[in-house]
Motif scaffolding. Structure first.
Motif, short mmCIF file in Angstrom:
data_model
loop_
_atom_site.label_atom_id
_atom_site.label_comp_id
_atom_site.label_asym_id
_atom_site.label_seq_id
_atom_site.Cartn_x
_atom_site.Cartn_y
_atom_site.Cartn_z
N LEU A 15 11.33 4.85 47.67
CA LEU A 15 12.58 5.40 46.39
C LEU A 15 13.22 6.86 46.77
O LEU A 15 13.51 7.43 46.01
N TYR A 16 11.69 7.78 47.09
CA TYR A 16 11.51 9.01 47.43
C TYR A 16 12.93 9.32 48.26
O TYR A 16 13.68 10.63 48.24
N GLN A 17 13.05 8.68 49.26
CA GLN A 17 14.36 9.45 50.29
C GLN A 17 15.52 9.19 49.32
O GLN A 17 16.45 9.87 49.40
N ALA A 18 15.58 7.73 48.67
CA ALA A 18 16.85 7.26 48.32
C ALA A 18 16.68 8.61 46.99
O ALA A 18 17.95 9.12 46.52
N HIS A 19 15.38 8.82 45.92
CA HIS A 19 16.08 10.10 44.97
C HIS A 19 16.50 11.52 45.84
O HIS A 19 17.46 11.72 45.09
N MET A 20 15.88 11.72 46.59
CA MET A 20 15.87 13.00 47.48
C MET A 20 17.20 12.83 47.55
O MET A 20 18.25 13.93 47.52
N ASP A 21 18.39 12.13 48.04
CA ASP A 21 20.00 12.02 49.03
C ASP A 21 21.17 12.29 47.51
O ASP A 21 21.70 12.68 47.32
N ILE A 22 20.04 11.06 46.10
CA ILE A 22 21.42 11.85 44.98
C ILE A 22 20.95 12.92 44.85
O ILE A 22 21.64 13.51 43.62
N GLU A 23 19.52 13.38 44.43
CA GLU A 23 19.06 15.18 43.91
C GLU A 23 20.12 15.85 44.74
O GLU A 23 21.18 16.62 44.09
N VAL A 24 20.47 15.51 45.71
CA VAL A 24 21.37 16.56 46.66
C VAL A 24 22.98 16.43 46.02
O VAL A 24 24.07 17.10 46.50
N GLU A 30 21.28 25.80 44.21
CA GLU A 30 20.32 26.37 44.00
C GLU A 30 18.66 26.10 42.72
O GLU A 30 18.26 26.10 42.97
N LEU A 31 19.38 25.36 41.79
CA LEU A 31 19.25 24.60 41.23
C LEU A 31 18.03 24.26 41.43
O LEU A 31 16.76 23.38 41.83
N LEU A 32 18.25 22.81 42.75
CA LEU A 32 17.85 21.98 44.04
C LEU A 32 16.86 23.12 44.34
O LEU A 32 15.57 22.81 44.73
N ARG A 33 17.37 24.51 44.70
CA ARG A 33 16.33 25.06 45.63
C ARG A 33 14.70 25.49 45.07
O ARG A 33 13.77 25.56 44.88
N VAL A 34 15.02 25.89 43.60
CA VAL A 34 14.35 26.56 42.62
C VAL A 34 13.40 25.00 41.96
O VAL A 34 12.43 24.91 42.03
N LYS A 35 13.67 23.67 42.04
CA LYS A 35 13.30 22.70 41.90
C LYS A 35 11.92 22.06 42.84
O LYS A 35 11.26 21.49 42.74
N GLN A 36 13.56 22.50 44.53
CA GLN A 36 12.05 22.26 45.01
C GLN A 36 10.63 23.22 45.26
O GLN A 36 9.88 22.49 45.08
N LYS A 37 10.53 24.16 44.94
CA LYS A 37 10.04 24.99 44.55
C LYS A 37 9.02 24.51 43.80
O LYS A 37 6.97 24.55 44.09
N GLY A 64 11.82 18.05 34.67
CA GLY A 64 12.39 17.06 34.06
C GLY A 64 13.98 17.82 33.98
O GLY A 64 14.66 16.89 34.17
N LYS A 65 14.28 18.63 32.72
CA LYS A 65 15.24 19.54 32.77
C LYS A 65 16.41 19.21 34.25
O LYS A 65 17.13 19.49 33.77
N SER A 66 15.56 19.21 34.79
CA SER A 66 16.51 19.66 36.27
C SER A 66 17.07 18.15 36.84
O SER A 66 17.25 17.85 37.74
N GLN A 67 16.61 17.12 36.09
CA GLN A 67 16.82 16.01 36.35
C GLN A 67 18.19 15.11 35.17
O GLN A 67 18.44 14.19 36.05
#
Length: 140
Positions: A15-24, A30-37, A64-67
Motif C-alpha cells: 500500500l505504501y509503494q502504491a500510495h507513494m507512486d500516486i502522490e508523485v 515542492e509540495l511533495l518535498r515539504v510533505k516528505q519532511k 492531510g491537507k497535502s493529500q
C-alpha cells in the motif's frame, strides 16, 4: 521499556509503494518535498508518544491537507518480495501530454529559462566571490 512491535508488514509495504507512486503523479514537486519532511517529523512524533501534542495535531493536519488531490489507481506486480509499479491513473494527474510532447508547442518557451538561470546563478556567483575573498577558491 521495550516494545514488541511488528516491523514487517508486507501488506503495508504494498500500500505504501502504491500510495507513494500516486502522490508523485498528483502532487506538485515542492509540495511533495515539504510533505516528505512532515512525514519524517510525524514519524518521530509518533515514536516519541506525542500523538495528542499540538505539534503532532498540526503535522497531521498539514499532511492531510497535502493529500486532497491524491486519488487514483495504481497497477502493480508482486514478484519475489518486490513491488513493481506497472501503471497509474488519476483524475488529478499533474502529467500533461501537451506540455511534454515534442510534437505540440505548449506554453514553455526555452528563452524563458535564461532569466531563471541568471537569477539562480546570482547566489552561486556571490558564494564563489566570498570563497575567493577568503582565499578558498575550492568549495570542497
Amino acid at each position: 521499556m521495550k516494545s514488541r512491535g511488528i516491523y514487517e508488514t508486507p501488506g503495508g509495504t504494498i500500500l505504501y509503494q502504491a500510495h507513494m507512486d500516486i502522490e508523485v503523479f498528483t502532487m506538485d514537486r515542492e509540495l511533495l518535498r515539504v510533505k516528505q519532511k512532515l512525514a519524517d517529523e510525524f514519524a518521530e512524533q509518533v515514536y516519541r508518544g506525542l500523538w495528542e501534542s499540538p505539534e503532532c495535531q498540526f503535522t497531521r493536519f498539514c499532511i492531510g491537507k497535502s493529500q486532497e488531490n491524491v486519488e487514483g489507481t495504481v497497477t502493480l506486480s508482486l514478484y519475489k518480495g518486490g513491488v513493481y509499479i506497472l501503471g497509474r491513473k488519476s483524475p488529478f494527474s499533474l502529467y500533461n501530454q501537451d506540455l511534454v510532447s515534442m510534437d505540440v508547442q505548449g506554453d514553455y518557451n526555452p528563452v524563458d529559462a535564461g532569466g531563471f538561470i541568471k537569477v539562480n546563478a546570482l547566489r552561486l556567483k556571490e558564494y564563489r566571490r566570498v570563497l575567493e575573498m577568503k582565499g578558498k577558491g575550492d568549495a570542497c
